[in-house]
Motif scaffolding. Structure first.
Motif, PDB file in Angstrom:
ATOM      1  N   PHE A   1      -7.765   4.040  -5.656  1.00  0.00           N
ATOM      2  CA  PHE A   1      -7.998   2.809  -6.412  1.00  0.00           C
ATOM      3  C   PHE A   1      -8.929   3.067  -7.596  1.00  0.00           C
ATOM      4  N   ASP A   2     -10.023   3.807  -7.366  1.00  0.00           N
ATOM      5  CA  ASP A   2     -10.943   4.125  -8.464  1.00  0.00           C
ATOM      6  C   ASP A   2     -10.253   4.965  -9.529  1.00  0.00           C
ATOM      7  N   MET A   3      -9.424   5.909  -9.100  1.00  0.00           N
ATOM      8  CA  MET A   3      -8.695   6.746 -10.055  1.00  0.00           C
ATOM      9  C   MET A   3      -7.771   5.905 -10.927  1.00  0.00           C
ATOM     10  N   LEU A   4      -7.041   4.996 -10.296  1.00  0.00           N
ATOM     11  CA  LEU A   4      -6.118   4.152 -11.056  1.00  0.00           C
ATOM     12  C   LEU A   4      -6.873   3.214 -11.994  1.00  0.00           C
TER      13      LEU A   4
ATOM     14  N   GLN B   1       9.062   5.785 -25.197  1.00  0.00           N
ATOM     15  CA  GLN B   1       9.532   6.276 -23.910  1.00  0.00           C
ATOM     16  C   GLN B   1       8.418   6.262 -22.853  1.00  0.00           C
ATOM     17  N   GLU B   2       7.151   6.306 -23.292  1.00  0.00           N
ATOM     18  CA  GLU B   2       6.030   6.277 -22.364  1.00  0.00           C
ATOM     19  C   GLU B   2       5.809   4.900 -21.746  1.00  0.00           C
ATOM     20  N   LYS B   3       6.424   3.879 -22.321  1.00  0.00           N
ATOM     21  CA  LYS B   3       6.222   2.530 -21.796  1.00  0.00           C
ATOM     22  C   LYS B   3       6.682   2.417 -20.346  1.00  0.00           C
ATOM     23  N   HIS B   4       7.793   3.076 -20.011  1.00  0.00           N
ATOM     24  CA  HIS B   4       8.266   3.037 -18.626  1.00  0.00           C
ATOM     25  C   HIS B   4       7.265   3.719 -17.693  1.00  0.00           C
ATOM     26  N   PHE B   5       6.688   4.828 -18.164  1.00  0.00           N
ATOM     27  CA  PHE B   5       5.706   5.557 -17.363  1.00  0.00           C
ATOM     28  C   PHE B   5       4.455   4.709 -17.143  1.00  0.00           C
ATOM     29  N   VAL B   6       3.997   4.056 -18.202  1.00  0.00           N
ATOM     30  CA  VAL B   6       2.823   3.196 -18.094  1.00  0.00           C
ATOM     31  C   VAL B   6       3.099   2.022 -17.150  1.00  0.00           C
ATOM     32  N   THR B   7       4.322   1.514 -17.166  1.00  0.00           N
ATOM     33  CA  THR B   7       4.695   0.424 -16.258  1.00  0.00           C
ATOM     34  C   THR B   7       4.553   0.851 -14.808  1.00  0.00           C
ATOM     35  N   TYR B   8       4.965   2.077 -14.499  1.00  0.00           N
ATOM     36  CA  TYR B   8       4.800   2.597 -13.144  1.00  0.00           C
ATOM     37  C   TYR B   8       3.312   2.657 -12.753  1.00  0.00           C
ATOM     38  N   ILE B   9       2.465   3.091 -13.690  1.00  0.00           N
ATOM     39  CA  ILE B   9       1.033   3.196 -13.411  1.00  0.00           C
ATOM     40  C   ILE B   9       0.437   1.816 -13.152  1.00  0.00           C
ATOM     41  N   LEU B  10       0.820   0.838 -13.959  1.00  0.00           N
ATOM     42  CA  LEU B  10       0.314  -0.521 -13.774  1.00  0.00           C
ATOM     43  C   LEU B  10       0.773  -1.102 -12.440  1.00  0.00           C
TER      44      LEU B  10
ATOM     45  N   GLY C   1       0.804  -1.218   0.000  1.00  0.00           N
ATOM     46  CA  GLY C   1       0.000   0.000   0.000  1.00  0.00           C
ATOM     47  C   GLY C   1       0.835   1.265   0.000  1.00  0.00           C
ATOM     48  N   ASP C   2       1.886   1.281   0.818  1.00  0.00           N
ATOM     49  CA  ASP C   2       2.736   2.464   0.881  1.00  0.00           C
ATOM     50  C   ASP C   2       3.506   2.669  -0.425  1.00  0.00           C
ATOM     51  N   LEU C   3       3.973   1.578  -1.025  1.00  0.00           N
ATOM     52  CA  LEU C   3       4.688   1.696  -2.290  1.00  0.00           C
ATOM     53  C   LEU C   3       3.754   2.148  -3.402  1.00  0.00           C
ATOM     54  N   ALA C   4       2.503   1.696  -3.364  1.00  0.00           N
ATOM     55  CA  ALA C   4       1.522   2.164  -4.345  1.00  0.00           C
ATOM     56  C   ALA C   4       1.345   3.676  -4.249  1.00  0.00           C
ATOM     57  N   ASN C   5       1.328   4.200  -3.016  1.00  0.00           N
ATOM     58  CA  ASN C   5       1.205   5.649  -2.841  1.00  0.00           C
ATOM     59  C   ASN C   5       2.404   6.387  -3.417  1.00  0.00           C
ATOM     60  N   VAL C   6       3.586   5.775  -3.308  1.00  0.00           N
ATOM     61  CA  VAL C   6       4.782   6.381  -3.908  1.00  0.00           C
ATOM     62  C   VAL C   6       4.637   6.449  -5.427  1.00  0.00           C
ATOM     63  N   PHE C   7       4.231   5.343  -6.036  1.00  0.00           N
ATOM     64  CA  PHE C   7       4.037   5.330  -7.486  1.00  0.00           C
ATOM     65  C   PHE C   7       3.002   6.366  -7.911  1.00  0.00           C
ATOM     66  N   VAL C   8       1.905   6.461  -7.154  1.00  0.00           N
ATOM     67  CA  VAL C   8       0.855   7.423  -7.491  1.00  0.00           C
ATOM     68  C   VAL C   8       1.374   8.851  -7.365  1.00  0.00           C
ATOM     69  N   LEU C   9       2.077   9.148  -6.284  1.00  0.00           N
ATOM     70  CA  LEU C   9       2.588  10.495  -6.071  1.00  0.00           C
ATOM     71  C   LEU C   9       3.512  10.924  -7.205  1.00  0.00           C
TER      72      LEU C   9
END
Length: 462
Positions: free
Chosen positions: A409-412, A108-117, A75-83
């Motif tokens: 969670f809904d936002m993601l 180049q956006e693939k890395h960004f999308v990976t963070y979102i996933l 959960g905490d790491l998810a918040n880091v990715f979201v921030l």
């Protein structure tokens, strides 16, 4: 230079675009920020695990504690990715249309999308864990009502009128149980309004046009219509910022509304008092929440005339106060149980008989550090501890108390669907369906848990 060589140069430029060193630097900054924050939140996860260990009365570190640490860290790491991802997305949204900055290319956006996933997967784990706790919480209704004696006509041999003991009504318990089911899925925001408002700005106001990237040179002939190309970074940055912004405004409005007009959770506490029923909630083995609902009038099984009379006396301060301690109004508490009281609770649940007076406790305020860190520094050995809880934090075992997790969670979910299909309307529809599914799951299994833990008849639960 002849025409063929010039064409080769242009083709080479399209297939191998120039390297943007500034963009590479920004990517390096993002990766560095992600790594630093991910390391820092380890401390936060360790504190949460230590608090959980004390609340479940575990003495040694075992596999269960390691698993809980991983759940907290997810959960905490998810918040880091979201921030980091939201900040990056908003950065590109603000600068891309006003300054001559180069947007990340699709590869180049693939890395960004990976963070979102990754953020979505980790937040889903956290959400499912919190939902599991909510649907398995131990609930215990304490009915303070005592049978009343009523005179009968037949006389005894000694000439005294006999008395019958009227049974205690179960309807008050059913009433409180149904009210508990009703507040299971209450949230600080209105999910349907949230989706409609976000779509209104994205599609109704045409904000989605700001997510188009600048056209890149291509071999498409001038007669063919160019297909709009969207930047995934811009779509995520715009959608996530709108979602979180509208959610924050809803939460602020709800807070003012509850203070000035109507608070469902304070109404639930009032209902417990009128019904002469207290509620004990234990999400962990030795930690939970207590709602003191013992009536100051002694009885709640009464007619309307006497009930109105009692309420008037209370409004005019002609009777005692509702608090657990004399001359106080504090009715909601966080509870740290000692192992003896927990063992007694387990025995009562097995037999559903008996009351024991040797399980002592004392009441105190939490220290500021304890409140901020969400842990208890004192360990309940001989006596259990009731912490004054002015924030009615028993809502932590309901959707209301987990609004931040639900909102993110809904936002993601909304953003992941949009990144997959690049369709905000479809993302809104699927997010609405997802919310309805989890709401139905929560109500259904919440009822089953309530029936199992309190032994109320499910036929009387609406």
């Amino acid at each position: 230079m002849d025409e063929s060589s010039s064409k080769n140069v242009n083709t080479s430029f399209v297939s191998n675009p120039p390297v943007d060193h500034a963009l590479m630097y920004k990517t390096h900054v993002i990766n560095t920020a992600m790594a630093v924050l991910a390391a820092l939140v380890v401390v936060l996860s360790v504190l949460k695990t230590a608090s959980w260990k004390r609340r479940v009365a575990l003495a040694a570190i075992d596999l269960k504690i390691v698993m809980m640490f991983l759940l907290f860290y997810a959960g905490d790491l998810a918040n880091v990715f979201v921030l980091v991802t939201v900040a990056t997305g908003v950065y590109w949204v603000l600068l891309s249309k006003h300054l001559s900055v180069t947007l990340p290319l699709p590869h180049q956006e693939k890395h960004f999308v990976t963070y979102i996933l990754c953020a979505f997967a980790l937040k889903a784990v956290q959400f499912l864990h919190k939902l599991t706790v909510q649907l398995s919480v131990d609930i215990f209704f304490i009915d303070w009502e005592r049978p009343r004696n009523t005179p009968r006509r037949p006389m005894s041999s000694a000439g005294q009128q006999k008395r019958d003991r009227l049974p205690v009504s179960i309807w008050r318990t059913y009433f409180v149980a149904n009210a508990w089911i009703e507040i299971q899925t209450v949230r600080k925001i209105k999910p349907t309004f949230q989706i409609m408002a976000v779509l209104f700005f994205l599609e109704g106001f045409g904000f989605s046009k700001y997510t188009l990237r600048e056209p890149w040179p291509s071999s498409t002939s001038s007669n063919e219509a160019a297909t709009p190309s969207y930047s995934l970074v811009l779509r995520y940055g715009l959608a996530s910022s709108l979602w979180l912004g509208i959610g924050l405004m809803q939460a602020i409005f709800t807070s003012f509304y509850e203070i000035c007009v109507y608070d469902k959770f304070l109404q639930f506490v009032d209902l417990c008092s009128v019904s002469n029923i207290s509620v004990l909630l234990l999400p962990q083995k030795c930690f939970g929440y207590y709602i003191h609902g013992r009536s100051v009038h002694g009885h709640a099984d009464t007619n309307m005339e006497e009930m109105n009379k009692n309420l008037r006396r209370e409004a005019e301060s002609l009777c005692g106060q509702r608090g657990l301690l004399p001359s106080t109004d504090m009715q909601t508490f966080q509870v740290a149980l000692n192992t003896r009281l927990r063992s007694q609770y387990d025995r009562i649940r097995q037999s559903f008989t008996g009351a024991h007076t040797d399980m002592d406790y004392y009441v105190k305020d939490k220290l500021g550090l304890e409140t901020v860190m969400d842990l208890e520094l004192l360990e309940p050995f001989e006596k259990s501890i009731f912490y004054n809880d002015r924030a009615s934090s028993f809502s932590d075992v309901l959707f209301y108390g987990q609004e931040t997790t639900l909102l993110v969670f809904d936002m993601l979910f909304f953003c992941v669907v949009d990144l997959a299909y690049q369709n905000f309307v479809l993302a809104g529809i699927l997010t609405f369906i997802e919310q309805m599914i989890f709401q139905v799951i929560c109500v259904y299994f919440g009822k089953k848990n309530l029936v199992y833990k309190t032994q109320v008849d499910g036929l009387f639960l609406i």
